[in-house]
Design an enzyme around this catalytic site. Structure first.
Site, PDB file in Angstrom:
ATOM      1  N   SER A 194      -3.587   6.196   4.363  1.00  0.00           N
ATOM      2  CA  SER A 194      -4.635   6.028   5.379  1.00  0.00           C
ATOM      3  C   SER A 194      -4.252   5.012   6.446  1.00  0.00           C
ATOM      4  O   SER A 194      -3.973   3.852   6.141  1.00  0.00           O
ATOM      5  CB  SER A 194      -5.935   5.539   4.734  1.00  0.00           C
ATOM      6  N   HIS A 215      -5.504  10.560   8.657  1.00  0.00           N
ATOM      7  CA  HIS A 215      -4.464  11.365   8.004  1.00  0.00           C
ATOM      8  C   HIS A 215      -4.128  12.536   8.933  1.00  0.00           C
ATOM      9  O   HIS A 215      -4.906  13.475   9.072  1.00  0.00           O
ATOM     10  CB  HIS A 215      -4.953  11.894   6.656  1.00  0.00           C
ATOM     11  N   HIS A 231      -6.763  14.139  -0.937  1.00  0.00           N
ATOM     12  CA  HIS A 231      -7.278  13.338  -2.049  1.00  0.00           C
ATOM     13  C   HIS A 231      -8.181  14.182  -2.940  1.00  0.00           C
ATOM     14  O   HIS A 231      -8.796  15.148  -2.501  1.00  0.00           O
ATOM     15  CB  HIS A 231      -8.112  12.167  -1.529  1.00  0.00           C
ATOM     16  N   TYR A 273     -11.062  13.299  -3.998  1.00  0.00           N
ATOM     17  CA  TYR A 273     -12.469  13.214  -3.577  1.00  0.00           C
ATOM     18  C   TYR A 273     -12.824  14.222  -2.494  1.00  0.00           C
ATOM     19  O   TYR A 273     -13.995  14.473  -2.233  1.00  0.00           O
ATOM     20  CB  TYR A 273     -12.844  11.792  -3.118  1.00  0.00           C
ATOM     21  N   GLU A 274     -11.802  14.807  -1.852  1.00  0.00           N
ATOM     22  CA  GLU A 274     -12.093  15.811  -0.827  1.00  0.00           C
ATOM     23  C   GLU A 274     -12.499  17.134  -1.456  1.00  0.00           C
ATOM     24  O   GLU A 274     -12.922  18.051  -0.755  1.00  0.00           O
ATOM     25  CB  GLU A 274     -10.864  16.011   0.066  1.00  0.00           C
ATOM     26  N   ALA A 318      -3.328   2.699   1.498  1.00  0.00           N
ATOM     27  CA  ALA A 318      -4.171   1.567   1.874  1.00  0.00           C
ATOM     28  C   ALA A 318      -4.975   1.219   0.621  1.00  0.00           C
ATOM     29  O   ALA A 318      -5.440   2.110  -0.085  1.00  0.00           O
ATOM     30  CB  ALA A 318      -5.103   1.967   3.007  1.00  0.00           C
ATOM     31  N   MET A 332      -7.578   5.174  -3.835  1.00  0.00           N
ATOM     32  CA  MET A 332      -8.031   6.511  -4.251  1.00  0.00           C
ATOM     33  C   MET A 332      -6.916   7.546  -4.191  1.00  0.00           C
ATOM     34  O   MET A 332      -7.166   8.731  -3.967  1.00  0.00           O
ATOM     35  CB  MET A 332      -9.201   6.954  -3.354  1.00  0.00           C
ATOM     36  N   SER A 333      -5.677   7.092  -4.379  1.00  0.00           N
ATOM     37  CA  SER A 333      -4.558   8.042  -4.244  1.00  0.00           C
ATOM     38  C   SER A 333      -3.371   7.595  -5.095  1.00  0.00           C
ATOM     39  O   SER A 333      -3.524   6.799  -6.022  1.00  0.00           O
ATOM     40  CB  SER A 333      -4.123   8.117  -2.776  1.00  0.00           C
ATOM     41  N   ASN A 389      -8.270  -4.560   2.865  1.00  0.00           N
ATOM     42  CA  ASN A 389      -9.524  -5.327   2.769  1.00  0.00           C
ATOM     43  C   ASN A 389      -9.545  -6.086   1.454  1.00  0.00           C
ATOM     44  O   ASN A 389      -8.864  -5.724   0.503  1.00  0.00           O
ATOM     45  CB  ASN A 389     -10.722  -4.375   2.823  1.00  0.00           C
ATOM     46  N   HIS A 443     -14.496   2.338   5.961  1.00  0.00           N
ATOM     47  CA  HIS A 443     -13.242   3.058   6.250  1.00  0.00           C
ATOM     48  C   HIS A 443     -12.651   2.575   7.582  1.00  0.00           C
ATOM     49  O   HIS A 443     -11.433   2.533   7.748  1.00  0.00           O
ATOM     50  CB  HIS A 443     -13.486   4.570   6.270  1.00  0.00           C
TER      51      HIS A 443
HETATM   52  N1  HPA Z   1     -11.464   0.474  -2.612  1.00  0.00           N
HETATM   53  C1  HPA Z   1     -10.972   1.709  -2.851  1.00  0.00           C
HETATM   54  N2  HPA Z   1     -10.100   2.319  -2.057  1.00  0.00           N
HETATM   55  C2  HPA Z   1      -9.677   1.649  -0.972  1.00  0.00           C
HETATM   56  C3  HPA Z   1     -10.155   0.353  -0.667  1.00  0.00           C
HETATM   57  C4  HPA Z   1     -11.097  -0.270  -1.534  1.00  0.00           C
HETATM   58  O1  HPA Z   1     -11.560  -1.404  -1.315  1.00  0.00           O
HETATM   59  N3  HPA Z   1      -9.539  -0.034   0.482  1.00  0.00           N
HETATM   60  C5  HPA Z   1      -8.720   1.007   0.849  1.00  0.00           C
HETATM   61  N4  HPA Z   1      -8.812   2.011  -0.033  1.00  0.00           N
END
Ligand code: HPA
Length: 279
Positions: free
Chosen positions: A34, A65, A87, A89-90, A117, A218-219, A242, A254
């Site tokens: 990401s 993406h 992903h 989740y998609e 990310a 998430m990947s 973050n 996001h």
């Molecule tokens: N949590 C889950 N997935 C993420 C995060 C997060 O804080 N930051 C970037 N992808």
């Protein structure tokens, strides 16, 4: 197509479509996460295929993406760069999420470099940091959603593949040396993959911290599990986007993840180019 399992014929169909459009024979593949797609711009004499032109290949629906396979030359290597990924989740099955890795293996790729990310569970990490992934927690897999579930593709690897050294130790050393050479601070830690798409609650995060996670995303884990099944060598780097919200006092968005990407891409580019020079 919404299949739980992928057949050799489907993998072969995708491979044939790519082979028909490229003149390179990549041995190294990079997956850009990401907001990290910028590195693909560094590829020389690129031959580009959009994901929707490859049969059975999952198309990412997420902002940040780009959804293109960029094949060409990078630091003297023929590489295939996935600019964006799909992903779980998609709505894709784990088999679909990991089909690209199967196809890349079929194309002759034996080294997979994955990026993502991630949120910092380890509170000493800051947004913009790079983290070398030394191991992972396969939380979705432990809960029953392993990408290797279903008929085993014997042509690729064994039914019960070892996962004791997912992240190649020689590559970990190369990455440490490359970071030193480029004067980049490189954090190290354990990445945990959750299904998403909702971010974590503070209680989730305290649980993940207690379990030994340093970064959360998430990947990545599905892709590298499949890569290791077929014996590919793997290197993984998280871009910390973050601070995970352990105390519940800050929000995660996001946009923040994409914004951090701008800061991470130049450092990630320096690091990955230096690593490629030494492979
Ligand atoms: N949590 C889950 N997935 C993420 C995060 C997060 O804080 N930051 C970037 N992808």
């Amino acid at each position: 197509m919404m299949s739980d399992f992928i057949s050799l014929a489907q993998i072969e169909e995708a491979r044939a479509a790519i082979t028909a459009r490229i003149t390179y024979k990549p041995r190294i593949a990079l997956v850009l996460g990401s907001g990290l797609g910028g590195l693909a711009d560094e590829v020389q004499k690129p031959q580009t295929i959009t994901y929707d032109a490859i049969p059975n290949w999952p198309v990412s629906t997420v902002i940040g993406h780009q959804g293109r396979l960029v094949i060409g030359s990078l630091e003297g290597h023929e590489v295939a760069v996935m600019q964006g990924r799909a992903h779980y989740y998609e709505g894709y099955s784990m088999a679909q999420v990991t089909l690209p890795v199967r196809v890349l293996h079929r194309l002759g790729v034996d080294t997979l470099i994955v990026t993502n990310a991630a949120g910092a569970v380890n509170q000493s990490f800051e947004p913009g940091d790079l983290m070398l992934i030394t191991d992972h927690l396969n939380l979705i897999g432990m809960a029953g959603n392993n990408p290797l579930r279903g008929p085993n593709l014997e042509e690729y690897g064994p039914r019960f593949p070892d996962m004791s050294q997912v992240y190649d130790r020689a590559f970990l050393d190369l990455a440490r040396q490359a970071a030193k050479q480029q004067r980049l601070t490189l954090r190290e830690g354990v990445y945990v993959c959750l299904a998403g798409p909702s971010f974590e609650t503070p209680a989730d995060l305290r649980f993940l911290k207690a379990a030994g996670a340093d970064a959360v995303g998430m990947s990545t884990v599905p892709e590298v599990t499949v890569a290791r099944h077929s014996g590919m060598r793997v290197l993984g780097i998280s871009g910390i986007s973050n601070k995970a919200n352990l105390d519940g006092n800050t929000l995660t968005t996001h946009d923040e993840v994409l914004e951090a990407g701008h800061k991470i891409v130049p450092k990630l580019t320096l690091l990955l180019k230096a690593i490629l020079q030494s492979i």
